[in-house]
Design an enzyme around this catalytic site. Structure first.
Site, PDB file in Angstrom:
ATOM      1  N   ASP A  91      17.098  -1.427  20.614  1.00 43.80           N
ATOM      2  CA  ASP A  91      17.428  -2.830  20.313  1.00 43.80           C
ATOM      3  C   ASP A  91      16.683  -3.291  18.868  1.00 43.80           C
ATOM      4  O   ASP A  91      15.713  -2.670  18.519  1.00 43.80           O
ATOM      5  CB  ASP A  91      16.447  -3.549  21.538  1.00 43.80           C
ATOM      6  CG  ASP A  91      16.839  -5.126  21.442  1.00 43.80           C
ATOM      7  OD1 ASP A  91      17.086  -5.781  20.253  1.00 43.80           O
ATOM      8  OD2 ASP A  91      16.779  -5.770  22.549  1.00 43.80           O
TER       9      ASP A  91
ATOM     10  N   LEU B 217      15.294  -5.745  18.135  1.00 42.88           N
ATOM     11  CA  LEU B 217      14.165  -6.479  18.011  1.00 42.88           C
ATOM     12  C   LEU B 217      12.745  -5.415  18.010  1.00 42.88           C
ATOM     13  O   LEU B 217      11.689  -5.985  17.988  1.00 42.88           O
ATOM     14  CB  LEU B 217      14.218  -7.661  19.161  1.00 42.88           C
ATOM     15  CG  LEU B 217      14.566  -8.675  18.780  1.00 42.88           C
ATOM     16  CD1 LEU B 217      14.308  -9.714  19.975  1.00 42.88           C
ATOM     17  CD2 LEU B 217      14.018  -9.358  17.563  1.00 42.88           C
ATOM     18  N   SER B 218      13.164  -4.286  18.060  1.00 41.84           N
ATOM     19  CA  SER B 218      12.189  -3.195  18.116  1.00 41.84           C
ATOM     20  C   SER B 218      11.954  -2.453  16.924  1.00 41.84           C
ATOM     21  O   SER B 218      12.783  -1.676  16.583  1.00 41.84           O
ATOM     22  CB  SER B 218      12.507  -2.313  19.357  1.00 41.84           C
ATOM     23  OG  SER B 218      11.663  -1.218  19.304  1.00 41.84           O
ATOM     24  N   PRO B 219      10.729  -2.661  16.207  1.00 46.56           N
ATOM     25  CA  PRO B 219      10.572  -1.933  14.925  1.00 46.56           C
ATOM     26  C   PRO B 219      10.596  -0.491  15.279  1.00 46.56           C
ATOM     27  O   PRO B 219      10.985   0.366  14.339  1.00 46.56           O
ATOM     28  CB  PRO B 219       9.232  -2.465  14.377  1.00 46.56           C
ATOM     29  CG  PRO B 219       8.745  -3.083  15.657  1.00 46.56           C
ATOM     30  CD  PRO B 219       9.704  -3.506  16.658  1.00 46.56           C
TER      31      PRO B 219
ATOM     32  N   SER C  29      12.235   1.209  17.418  1.00 44.38           N
ATOM     33  CA  SER C  29      13.539   1.560  17.617  1.00 44.38           C
ATOM     34  C   SER C  29      13.901   1.914  16.177  1.00 44.38           C
ATOM     35  O   SER C  29      14.783   2.809  16.067  1.00 44.38           O
ATOM     36  CB  SER C  29      14.506   0.608  18.092  1.00 44.38           C
ATOM     37  OG  SER C  29      14.150   0.446  19.801  1.00 44.38           O
TER      38      SER C  29
END
EC number: 2.5.1.18
Length: 183
Positions: free
Chosen positions: A13, A15-17, A19
């Site tokens: 996602d 919004l996940s740094p 990731s």
């Protein structure tokens, strides 16, 4: 000639740094390790029950469904907006700006943006998120390696050295080209 391509899935996602870190590393290593990298946009809210990236993740799902060759660039640009430049990725204009900067045509990006509320896109994102959960995901990123008929699920962007070990490959740090340039 190296081993046949193995499949590695990355559930992520924007919004996940974390990731993002896993995404960049796997994109750098996919050819070095001869793996077929399947990028799997997932909704972290479906896993952790809280996120503001629904529109962005639906947009990436639509990109993956219709223009998978653009998925890497558009994903990267969304991460750049939200984590590098502190720009919005939730409003339609922001998503369009990211897609255009990644190289999509305005018309193509608008057409995909119109599809983010369709049952097809919603269901695909839900299915991908459920697939991550079935592998045991409790957050993102999740990397799933398919090796010799078995699956190995790894959580986090700090597991790439372990992934290299499972693949029987050499880990050269997060920027493999920097290591080869020094050799």
């Amino acid at each position: 000639m190296g081993p046949l391509p193995r499949t590695v899935e990355l559930f992520y996602d924007v919004l996940s740094p974390y990731s993002w870190l896993g995404f960049e590393i796997l994109c750098r290593y996919k050819n070095i390790w001869n793996v077929h990298l399947q990028l799997r946009p997932s909704l972290i809210a479906g896993i952790m029950k809280s996120s503001g990236s629904l529109s962005a993740m639906r947009f990436l799902t639509a990109v993956n469904m219709e223009h998978p060759e653009m998925l890497e660039k558009v994903s990267r640009e969304l991460w750049m907006r939200v984590w590098s430049r502190d720009e919005d990725i939730t409003e339609p204009g922001s998503i369009l700006a990211a897609a255009e900067k990644a190289g999509m045509s305005t018309e193509g990006a608008r057409a995909l943006l119109e599809k983010i509320s369709t049952p097809q896109v919603k269901n695909q994102l839900k299915e991908t998120t459920e697939a991550a959960c079935k592998y045991g995901a409790f957050g993102l990123p999740v990397t799933v390696a398919h090796l010799d008929g078995q699956t190995q699920m790894l959580f986090g962007s700090d597991r790439m050295e372990l992934l290299a070990y499972l693949l029987g490959e050499k880990w050269m740090g997060p920027v493999p080209s920097a290591v080869s340039a020094r050799l």
